[in-house]
Every structure is written in C-alpha cells, then in structure tokens.
Design a protein around this motif. Structure first.
Motif, PDB file in Angstrom:
ATOM      1  N   ALA A 303       0.823  -1.206   0.000  1.00 13.88           N
ATOM      2  CA  ALA A 303       0.000   0.000   0.000  1.00 13.88           C
ATOM      3  C   ALA A 303       0.855   1.253   0.000  1.00 13.88           C
ATOM      4  N   ALA A 304       1.961   1.223   0.779  1.00 11.27           N
ATOM      5  CA  ALA A 304       2.847   2.385   0.849  1.00 11.27           C
ATOM      6  C   ALA A 304       3.511   2.651  -0.501  1.00 11.27           C
ATOM      7  N   GLU A 305       3.972   1.587  -1.119  1.00 13.56           N
ATOM      8  CA  GLU A 305       4.650   1.744  -2.414  1.00 13.56           C
ATOM      9  C   GLU A 305       3.695   2.254  -3.492  1.00 13.56           C
ATOM     10  N   ALA A 306       2.409   1.967  -3.330  1.00 15.95           N
ATOM     11  CA  ALA A 306       1.432   2.374  -4.341  1.00 15.95           C
ATOM     12  C   ALA A 306       1.013   3.826  -4.203  1.00 15.95           C
ATOM     13  N   LYS A 307       1.311   4.434  -3.068  1.00 15.08           N
ATOM     14  CA  LYS A 307       0.927   5.821  -2.847  1.00 15.08           C
ATOM     15  C   LYS A 307       1.651   6.727  -3.828  1.00 15.08           C
ATOM     16  N   LYS A 308       0.946   7.703  -4.363  1.00 13.86           N
ATOM     17  CA  LYS A 308       1.528   8.646  -5.313  1.00 13.86           C
ATOM     18  C   LYS A 308       1.889   9.976  -4.650  1.00 13.86           C
ATOM     19  N   GLU A 309       1.012  10.432  -3.744  1.00 17.11           N
ATOM     20  CA  GLU A 309       1.250  11.720  -3.089  1.00 17.11           C
ATOM     21  C   GLU A 309       2.364  11.549  -2.047  1.00 17.11           C
ATOM     22  N   PRO A 310       3.462  12.371  -2.115  1.00 25.01           N
ATOM     23  CA  PRO A 310       4.635  12.176  -1.245  1.00 25.01           C
ATOM     24  C   PRO A 310       4.308  12.126   0.246  1.00 25.01           C
ATOM     25  N   GLY A 311       3.464  13.024   0.685  1.00 25.77           N
ATOM     26  CA  GLY A 311       3.146  13.038   2.119  1.00 25.77           C
ATOM     27  C   GLY A 311       2.456  11.777   2.569  1.00 25.77           C
ATOM     28  N   GLU A 312       1.520  11.304   1.751  1.00 27.50           N
ATOM     29  CA  GLU A 312       0.821  10.066   2.083  1.00 27.50           C
ATOM     30  C   GLU A 312       1.773   8.870   2.045  1.00 27.50           C
ATOM     31  N   LYS A 313       2.670   8.880   1.070  1.00 28.99           N
ATOM     32  CA  LYS A 313       3.645   7.787   0.944  1.00 28.99           C
ATOM     33  C   LYS A 313       4.553   7.732   2.179  1.00 28.99           C
ATOM     34  N   ALA A 314       5.009   8.934   2.621  1.00 28.38           N
ATOM     35  CA  ALA A 314       5.884   9.002   3.807  1.00 28.38           C
ATOM     36  C   ALA A 314       5.157   8.463   5.035  1.00 28.38           C
ATOM     37  N   GLN A 315       3.911   8.866   5.225  1.00 25.40           N
ATOM     38  CA  GLN A 315       3.153   8.417   6.398  1.00 25.40           C
ATOM     39  C   GLN A 315       2.888   6.916   6.349  1.00 25.40           C
ATOM     40  N   ALA A 316       2.685   6.399   5.133  1.00 25.97           N
ATOM     41  CA  ALA A 316       2.457   4.961   4.997  1.00 25.97           C
ATOM     42  C   ALA A 316       3.697   4.172   5.379  1.00 25.97           C
ATOM     43  N   PHE A 317       4.884   4.625   4.949  1.00 25.37           N
ATOM     44  CA  PHE A 317       6.133   3.946   5.318  1.00 25.37           C
ATOM     45  C   PHE A 317       6.430   4.117   6.817  1.00 25.37           C
ATOM     46  N   ALA A 318       6.018   5.259   7.367  1.00 22.56           N
ATOM     47  CA  ALA A 318       6.197   5.484   8.809  1.00 22.56           C
ATOM     48  C   ALA A 318       5.401   4.453   9.606  1.00 22.56           C
ATOM     49  N   LYS A 319       4.174   4.189   9.144  1.00 23.51           N
ATOM     50  CA  LYS A 319       3.332   3.204   9.809  1.00 23.51           C
ATOM     51  C   LYS A 319       3.937   1.810   9.719  1.00 23.51           C
ATOM     52  N   VAL A 320       4.482   1.486   8.544  1.00 25.91           N
ATOM     53  CA  VAL A 320       5.127   0.180   8.367  1.00 25.91           C
ATOM     54  C   VAL A 320       6.329   0.047   9.301  1.00 25.91           C
ATOM     55  N   ALA A 321       7.141   1.104   9.391  1.00 25.53           N
ATOM     56  CA  ALA A 321       8.333   1.083  10.257  1.00 25.53           C
ATOM     57  C   ALA A 321       7.943   0.837  11.704  1.00 25.53           C
ATOM     58  N   GLN A 322       6.857   1.462  12.151  1.00 22.54           N
ATOM     59  CA  GLN A 322       6.393   1.286  13.532  1.00 22.54           C
ATOM     60  C   GLN A 322       5.969  -0.155  13.803  1.00 22.54           C
ATOM     61  N   ILE A 323       5.318  -0.776  12.828  1.00 25.46           N
ATOM     62  CA  ILE A 323       4.913  -2.178  13.004  1.00 25.46           C
ATOM     63  C   ILE A 323       6.138  -3.083  13.014  1.00 25.46           C
ATOM     64  N   GLU A 324       7.085  -2.820  12.128  1.00 28.24           N
ATOM     65  CA  GLU A 324       8.278  -3.669  12.000  1.00 28.24           C
ATOM     66  C   GLU A 324       9.164  -3.593  13.238  1.00 28.24           C
ATOM     67  N   ILE A 325       9.322  -2.394  13.798  1.00 27.97           N
ATOM     68  CA  ILE A 325      10.183  -2.271  14.978  1.00 27.97           C
ATOM     69  C   ILE A 325       9.587  -3.032  16.160  1.00 27.97           C
ATOM     70  N   GLY A 326       8.243  -2.978  16.296  1.00 19.03           N
ATOM     71  CA  GLY A 326       7.588  -3.703  17.379  1.00 19.03           C
ATOM     72  C   GLY A 326       7.653  -5.205  17.190  1.00 19.03           C
ATOM     73  N   ALA A 327       7.667  -5.629  15.913  1.00 15.12           N
ATOM     74  CA  ALA A 327       7.712  -7.063  15.606  1.00 15.12           C
ATOM     75  C   ALA A 327       9.129  -7.617  15.637  1.00 15.12           C
ATOM     76  N   GLY A 328      10.118  -6.760  15.904  1.00 20.54           N
ATOM     77  CA  GLY A 328      11.505  -7.216  15.956  1.00 20.54           C
ATOM     78  C   GLY A 328      12.145  -7.370  14.589  1.00 20.54           C
ATOM     79  N   LEU A 329      11.557  -6.787  13.561  1.00 21.69           N
ATOM     80  CA  LEU A 329      12.116  -6.839  12.188  1.00 21.69           C
ATOM     81  C   LEU A 329      12.940  -5.576  11.978  1.00 21.69           C
ATOM     82  N   TYR A 330      14.140  -5.571  12.568  1.00 24.84           N
ATOM     83  CA  TYR A 330      14.903  -4.331  12.673  1.00 24.84           C
ATOM     84  C   TYR A 330      15.486  -3.867  11.344  1.00 24.84           C
TER      85      TYR A 330
END
Length: 450
Positions: A303-330
């Motif tokens: 979903a993040a990669e599919a985003k076209k608008e830069p701000g939305e894309k950044a926020q989508a990757f931010a959300k992914v990073a938050q999930i990954e850090i909690g899951a131990g996928l450093y």
C-alpha cells in the motif's frame, strides 16, 4: 561545700596512690589536677609528666594526662597516653572507651572496633556492653562494612534481646542477606514494643518490615507496613515498591521498544495490584506488537509503495516502520524508515525508530550519530528529547561506555524516563544514586566519658 568536696577528692587521691607514690608522684598529681581545674592545661601536663617520671608504672597518671590532652584537642598525644595506660594496666576500661572514640574520629575503624571490643570484654555493666556493640555496628555501617556486623548484633541481643536498635540492625542485615523471613520476625517483635506516635521514631522499623514482606511476595502485608513508614527518606524507597512505579518503568521501556523489559515491569505492577488496568493494557499492547504480523506488514508495504502523493507515501512507510520495529524486524524497520525520511527528512519520530533499529542490530556508532542529529532538529518536543537521552544511555551501555551512559541518563529529569534512568544508573553502580544507610552512624557516649 566546694571546699569539702575538694578535701574529699584530695583524701581519695592520697589513699589511692600513696602506696605507689613514695617518691613524690602524688604531689605532682595534685598540682596537675589543680591546674586542670583552673583551665591551665599546659601547666597540668607538665605536672603529670613529673608524676609519671616519679612513678612510671602508675597507669592513672598517664590516663589523666591523656584526658588533659583531649581538653587541649590534641588527639594524637591523647591516643598515645591511653595506649600507654593499657600497656601499664590491660583492663583499664576508661582508656579503651576513650581510645575507641578517638580512633573513630581519626577514621581508624579497625582500631576503634578493637578498642570497643576490649571495653566489652572488661566492662561488667550489661547496658554499657550493649552500647559498645551498637557503636561497633555503627562504625561498620559508616565504613560500608555492615555485612561484618552479624556477630556484634548477636552479642548485643544475647544481653538485651528486646533492644530496638539491635533488632532493627538485625532486620536490616537479614533483608540485605535475603533472609527476609527473619527480618519480618525481628520487626514484628520490635514494632510490638513501639509506643511513640512520632514517625521519626518508628518509620525505619515499619520500612524494614514492609521490605521483608515485599521480598517475600506478601504485597498486601507490605503495603500495610509501608503505610506507617511513609516518612522522610522512606517515601521514595517505598514508592519504588508500588504498582505505579513499575508502570512508569514499563512505559519508559515500552517507548524505546525494550519490550521484554517492559513486559517484566508491567507483570510486577500486576503482582502488587492485580486489578491495575494500565499494566494489563500494556501487556495487551506488547502482545499485539509481538505476534506474527508478516501478512499485515506485507500488505502495508504494498500500500505504501502504491501511494503517489509524497506526504501520504511518507506516512504509509512510517506506519510500516512502527509495526516492524515492534515485531523485531529491525533491518526492515531501517529500510522503511529510510523510505519515509527520504521524503520527510525532519520527521524525528521516524528517525528515532531508525535509531532504535540501528541499536538493536548493533550498529551502535550509527545509532549514536543519528540520535545526536535528532537532538539538533528544530521544534523537537521535550518528551522525544528525553526518549533520545534514554536511548543514548542504553546504546552507550551496550558499547561498554558506562561513563557516557551515565551522563546521558543524568540528563533525564521528568516523566516515566526519570525513574527508568535511575534504574539504569543503579545497574551501573553510579554513586550518585547509591543507597544511603538509614541509621545514624554517630558514636554514642558512655557514662564514664564525662
């Protein structure tokens, strides 16, 4: 009346020392005592010297000379006199008690203890003997050698099994040694004798009682005891055994993704107070973060990669990073953070997540450099700054740079991180938060010291 007293004193000296003073020692002693009575201490010393020269084997002359040196505040010469007194008469009690206190003033702990032990040996007064042992215990406490006090506590309790001070020392020692059941037993006995209504008199007893119960996992009994000990320096100590304190720790460790530590602290909060909902909620959040979320992450990335608008894309990757850090996928969290930061380079919240991921993957220098960069961001909020200092402390600890770690922890003075920082400083044996002994180390006077 004064003339009669002085005459009796002279008569006493005459009968006490005539046998040993055939060569004139008594005459000099009387002059010395007269000089001392009139605060002419130097002249008194001269006369004592003449008396000693006339009768070198008389310990009383040397002892009185030593007492005069105390009046002159010449402790070294006083010590020499009392040591000489003991050489002349091994059981001279007054010399031992004064030596003990003079050695204590000079911080000669071993010598002071030996002198008090000798006083204990030669004194026949049980009350005084107990006081000598209490003074030894205080000396050991002052020298950070309280662990050596067990035999002296036992000696004192053998003479006075209901002595409150000795019972306290015994409980304090047993709590330190992990013998919490014995500490509880002593403090239950001690508190049954306490009649004072002043918390300054009884707080320390109830604190040791509560500490014993707490270490035994008897939290309800501990809180009942602590309710009577919450006074002065004990308030902060007691707070560190409450559910609120452990929730603060759980929150701080959670915010830097030290999830195992956070879980441990939340579980301790629940042990203390089983219905404490914030700790239960913390455990739920940790569980949600640590369960397998690979499918969710995969969809979020697409979903993040599919985003076209830069701000939305950044926020989508931010959300992914938050999930990954909690899951131990450093490593994945680093990549997602970089994708966000490429669009929003000043997003310090995501930069913080990347710093945590670098720390978790042992890229410690990179993690420190990044945290330093984040601290330079304009508009960074105080809580994030505090989080960064705490993370820096953890990173420096992992680098074995304890000094730098402690410097980072000491920059924290607010919120949950304040308590977590103190916890880490204690782990590092930092002297600024070293536990202070709760009992005074003042050496008490004996009746013969006046």
């Amino acid at each position: 009346m004064k003339v009669q007293i002085w005459f009796c004193f002279i008569l006493f000296l005459a009968t006490s020392f005539m046998a040993k003073s055939q060569d004139g020692g008594l005459e000099f002693l009387l002059k010395a005592e007269d000089y001392k009575r009139n605060n002419r201490h130097r002249e008194a010393i001269d006369e004592y010297n003449k008396a000693i020269q006339a009768d070198p084997s008389n310990p009383e002359y040397v002892f009185r000379k030593g007492k005069t040196y105390i009046l002159l505040k010449d402790l070294d010469n006083a010590i020499q006199c009392f040591e000489k007194t003991i050489q002349l008469r091994k059981d001279y009690l007054g010399a031992y008690t004064r030596l003990a206190r003079l050695y204590a003033v000079k911080n000669k702990t071993n010598e002071a203890i030996e002198a008090f032990n000798n006083a204990f040996k030669y004194d026949s007064n049980p009350k005084e003997k107990v006081e000598y042992k209490i003074n030894i215990i205080k000396l050991l406490m002052r020298a950070d050698r309280f662990h050596e006090s067990a035999p002296h506590i036992a000696d004192g309790l053998a003479l006075d099994p209901n002595n409150l001070q000795l019972l306290f020392f015994n409980a304090h020692l047993n709590n330190k040694l992990g013998k919490h059941d014995l500490a509880v037993k002593d403090m239950l006995k001690a508190t049954s004798f306490i009649t004072s209504q002043d918390p300054r008199d009884f707080a320390r007893f109830y604190y040791e009682l509560g500490l014993g119960y707490y270490k035994l996992g008897k939290y309800n009994e501990a809180q009942q005891a602590f309710s009577k000990a919450s006074y002065g320096p004990y308030k902060a100590k007691i707070f560190e055994m409450t559910h609120i304190y452990f929730q603060h720790l759980a929150t701080a460790y959670f915010k830097v993704y030290e999830l195992e530590e956070s879980k441990k602290m939340a579980e301790q909060a629940i042990k203390i107070k089983s219905d404490f909902s914030p700790a239960h909620e913390m455990l739920v959040n940790i569980s949600k973060m640590t369960i397998d979320q690979s499918a969710v992450i995969k969809q979020q990335k697409l979903a993040a990669e599919a985003k076209k608008e830069p701000g939305e894309k950044a926020q989508a990757f931010a959300k992914v990073a938050q999930i990954e850090i909690g899951a131990g996928l450093y490593n994945e969290a680093i990549a997602s953070s970089d994708a966000c930061l490429a669009i929003q380079p000043n997003n310090y919240n995501i930069a913080f997540i990347k710093a945590v991921a670098l720390y978790k993957t042992n890229k410690l220098n990179e993690a420190i450099n990044l945290t330093n960069d984040i601290l330079k961001y304009q508009g960074i909020d105080p809580e994030t700054k505090t989080q960064i200092y705490f993370l820096q402390g953890l990173i420096f600890n992992k680098m074995k740079n304890v000094k730098a770690a402690n410097e980072a922890f000491k920059k924290i003075d607010q919120g949950s991180f304040k308590y977590a920082a103190i916890n880490e400083l204690r782990k590092n044996n930092d002297e600024s938060v070293a536990e202070k002994e709760v009992e005074s180390t003042e050496i008490s006077e004996s009746k013969d010291d006046n």
